[in-house]
Design an enzyme around this catalytic site. Structure first.
Site: not given
Lengths: 558, 253
Positions: A10-11, A113, A226, A228, A238, A241, A272, A337, A361, A372, A374, A377
């Protein structure tokens, strides 16, 4: 067979941060990813990254907000790490070139937030993820980390409770190869696309989570999903927020600022889960607009501020909804989300399987608990990415390269698995995928109850059966997208099953998991994490205690 | 109804397939391609990731204009002239009045095609990487982070917004005739790094020397096609002109 001391799968932000750190510590490290790193879903993060760098702020205030926001399900020892290390990680990203928004005197700017007692969220306009991801990728290039682009990892190899590497499909020619490693770091992101409405990139199918699950690693707290509050009506892209952080108002069709009914103190800046439920209630009770949405209004903020701090949002609204938020309110609805749950892992990303780490994640280090906040993450990705990279680099110094046997076995198994999928007739992956996404949206969404969850579970089980009969009709070798999709749909089914079963058993309402038949949080019975193990016939659920240090659970009000 | 006329290509041949799809409200070209891939021809391939115009994966020629499939509406594209057979990529403002219902979809130009709509992005990434596109700041940051003038930040931001989708490369007449040309995106990034106060002077100078060539800033035709097609409103040509001025100013001193 290819080999590296450490391979990161994963990048995105967490994967790149881990790879970069491992390289800085002197390890031979590679990143492997099904898309080039700059295409990762991290690029879509908009609003910001939390760090208590303000003069009146403190890490324990950040920790308190995070734990309260999590509805007390977060492990407080890992939350402490997250919040203590935040300023250093953010300053480091700044020093590497992230173009943060600035105050008039040139410091990193911060915006409010939801659920935070301080304007703690550092941001780069509304393109924070884009800026961070490109910066990290640039530093990965600078450090000379090897990157394998467009490879899909299909199976982890294990030997005596150790991960020895994996089998991967080269998307360019559909050939399988083995990768041997002393340590493997999973950083594959979330599973948003198992829901019909999601802010996530199309590539977010959660396949990495299913890789860990299938290798025998427990996945944790998967019922906490979650939603959003504000995704663009229609496409569910998205709407950060940060829009509410900059002063946006939510209105129903009667032009009432309805948040005063649900969170009179915090209004639009409640966490959220609360805002998402409030919007959904307005829609369900007939106060939404036709088509199922409410309005997010920023017309009073003025053209200049919108262009300066929310320019990306403005463009998204114009391109994808034909609405210019300078003059018209934005139509929004809740959508999936983020996944609070994931592969169970600890403060350095270590999973119960030796040599396997999980971060970002796809992992559940349990800093977000049941909900979570905002801005946490992006922080999670770089704090725990760095820690996992560092830990792995130290660990591999004293470990020999595993033998090739388990890898050769895995390769043979995966060859026969893929051979058995090829052929005409049977089910189409697209039908199974579409029905799964509808099921999850309808029965395992913002509001849950026994009846819906039982229906959802029955549907998922039926889809699992159909999933066994999916065939890949296309024979092309170069970029066989159908093959990739079929593999991924099977992983999506695994995850959907665990989410649904976990949600059915958890008879309480906590954070994002809201049961209309069990309205209260039940600390006596449910202040605990869910662990799901893959067994024949379905997941086996176990539970473990939440780590509580300085913040005793209290009623959560905003 | 809408017809997607898609250029196909494999190891041995090139051809066009036309697919008839039902148009849904707000449908994008990317969604239409998924419909074809999932329901009509599983062998069709194209790149994608975010579907929200931030990742840069789905750059392709739509009616001979390089753009992102995810944010191009089928309803708009089908009313345009497909410009089929035209040798020129992107002719501004050429739209027909009546609906023709056909959308011409082809891979980005000026890059080798691997299959169907998938082009060899590595050659593009290699051009970008050749300028060492990173900030060479020292290991230690100042206490409380570096300071940056908000106005300077605004100047840099225009270029930071680049998503490396290669639409500019696909529109560039210089890239069409010279595969050593660094590309508009690369040179825009060079200017972004040059402007950044955190970059160290030696690296800044090294990069400036590197782009001071016919494959670099002097190769540009200054026809602004890259600026016109950029989905993120990055102005590469302005960056190239600024780099030229900087190089000339250096030589005078």
């Amino acid at each position: 067979m290819r080999e590296h001391d450490i391979i990161v799968i994963g990048g995105g932000l967490s994967g790149l941060r881990a790879g970069l750190e491992a390289k800085r510590q002197g390890a031979d490290v590679a990143v492997i990813s099904k898309v080039p790193p700059i295409r990762s879903h991290s690029v879509a993060a908009q609003g910001g990254i939390n760090a208590s760098i303000g003069t009146d702020d403190s890490w324990d205030s950040h920790a308190y907000d995070t734990v309260k926001g999590s509805d007390y399900l977060a492990d407080q020892d890992t939350v402490e790490i997250l919040c203590k290390e935040a300023p250093e990680r953010v300053y480091e990203m700044e020093n590497w070139g992230t173009l943060f928004s600035r105050t008039g005197d040139g410091k990193i700017a911060q915006r409010p937030f939801g659920g935070a007692g301080f304007p703690r969220t550092c941001y780069a306009g509304d393109r924070t993820g884009h800026n961070l991801l490109h910066t990290l990728y640039e530093q990965v290039l600078r450090a000379g980390v090897r990157v394998y682009n467009e490879w899909m990892v299909t199976r982890l190899a294990t030997d005596s409770n150790r991960c020895t590497g994996f089998v991967a499909l080269n998307l360019l020619d559909s050939e399988l190869e083995t990768f041997r490693a002393k340590a493997v770091i999973l950083a594959t992101g979330g599973y948003g696309r198992i829901y019909q409405r999601s802010t996530n990139s199309i590539i977010n199918t959660g396949f990495g989570i299913s890789l860990g699950y299938r290798a025998g690693v427990p996945i944790q707290d998967m019922e906490f999903v979650q939603f959003h509050p504000t995704t663009l009506w229609g496409t569910n892209i998205l709407i950060t927020e940060g829009v509410r952080g900059e002063g946006g108002y939510l209105y129903n069709k009667d032009h009432e600022r309805f948040m005063d009914k649900y969170a009179p103190e915090s209004m639009e800046l409640a966490p959220r889960d609360i805002v998402a439920r409030s919007i959904q209630t307005e829609i369900d009770e007939g106060r939404g607009f036709t088509g199922g949405y409410v309005q997010l209004d920023i017309t009073h903020l003025g053209k200049e501020l919108i262009n300066e701090r929310l320019g990306g949002i403005r463009q998204i609204c114009i391109d994808f909804a034909g609405v210019d938020p300078i003059t018209e309110p934005i139509p929004v609805q809740p959508g999936h989300h983020y996944s609070m749950g994931g592969i169970s892992s600890g403060k350095d990303g270590l999973t119960p399987l030796n040599g396997l780490y999980a971060i970002g994640e796809c992992a559940c280090i349990s800093v977000h608990g049941a909900n979570r906040l905002g801005g946490n993450s992006l922080l999670d990705t770089i704090v725990f990415g760095k820690r996992a990279g560092e830990h792995a680099a130290n660990a591999v110094k004293n470990i020999a390269m595993p033998s090739e046997d388990s890898l050769n076995e895995s390769l043979a198994e995966e060859r026969s698995n893929i051979d058995s999928m090829m052929g005409d007739g049977g089910e189409s992956f697209a039908d199974v995928k579409d029905e799964l996404r509808q099921t999850m949206q309808k029965y395992v969404g913002v509001y849950r109850n026994r009846e819906d969850l039982e229906t959802g579970l029955a549907n998922v089980k039926a889809l699992e059966k159909r999933g066994e009969n999916i065939h890949v009709k296309s024979r092309v070798k170069t970029f066989n997208m159908e093959l990739m999709n079929v593999l991924e749909v099977k992983g999506m089914l695994d995850i959907a099953r665990v989410i649904t079963e976990g949600a059915l058993v958890r008879e309480e309402s906590r954070g994002a998991h809201y049961r209309t038949d069990f309205l209260e949080r039940d600390d006596e019975n449910w202040l605990k994490h869910t662990l799901a193990y893959m067994k024949d016939g379905g997941p086996k659920l176990e539970y473990k205690d939440v780590t509580i240090t300085q913040f005793k659970p209290m009623r959560r009000e905003y | 109804m809408v017809y997607l006329k898609i250029k196909r290509q494999d190891e041995s041949r090139e051809w066009y397939d036309t697919f008839e799809t039902k148009e849904t409200p707000g449908m994008t070209v990317l969604e239409a391609l998924f419909y074809v891939q999932e329901h009509m021809d599983g062998s069709l391939c194209f790149r994608y990731a975010c579907r929200g115009a931030v990742c840069g994966s789905c750059g392709m020629l739509i009616n001979r204009v390089p753009r992102l499939a995810c944010r191009t509406q089928v309803g708009i594209a089908k009313k345009e002239n497909t410009r089929e057979g035209s040798g020129d990529i992107f002719v501004a403002g050429q739209k027909s009045e009546e609906e023709n219902e056909v959308i011409l979809i082809e891979p980005l130009a000026n890059l080798d095609v691997i299959r169907d709509l998938i082009v060899d992005m590595d050659s593009f990434y290699n051009l970008v990487d050749s300028i060492k596109p990173w900030i060479s700041s020292p290991e230690e940051h100042p206490e409380g982070g570096n300071l940056m003038d908000p106005d300077l930040r605004e100047q840099i931001e225009k270029y930071t917004n680049c998503i490396l989708c290669a639409c500019c490369h696909g529109a560039c007449p210089v890239a069409a005739r010279d595969d050593t040309y660094l590309s508009p995106a690369t040179l825009a990034k060079a200017w972004r790094m040059h402007l950044d106060p955190r970059e160290d002077n030696a690296s800044r100078q090294e990069r400036l020397n590197f782009v001071d060539s016919e494959s670099g800033v002097w190769g540009c035709d200054l026809v602004y096609k890259c600026v016109a097609v950029c989905p993120k409103k990055v102005p590469p040509t302005l960056g190239i002109k600024a780099l030229r001025e900087e190089i000339e100013k250096n030589k005078e001193n």
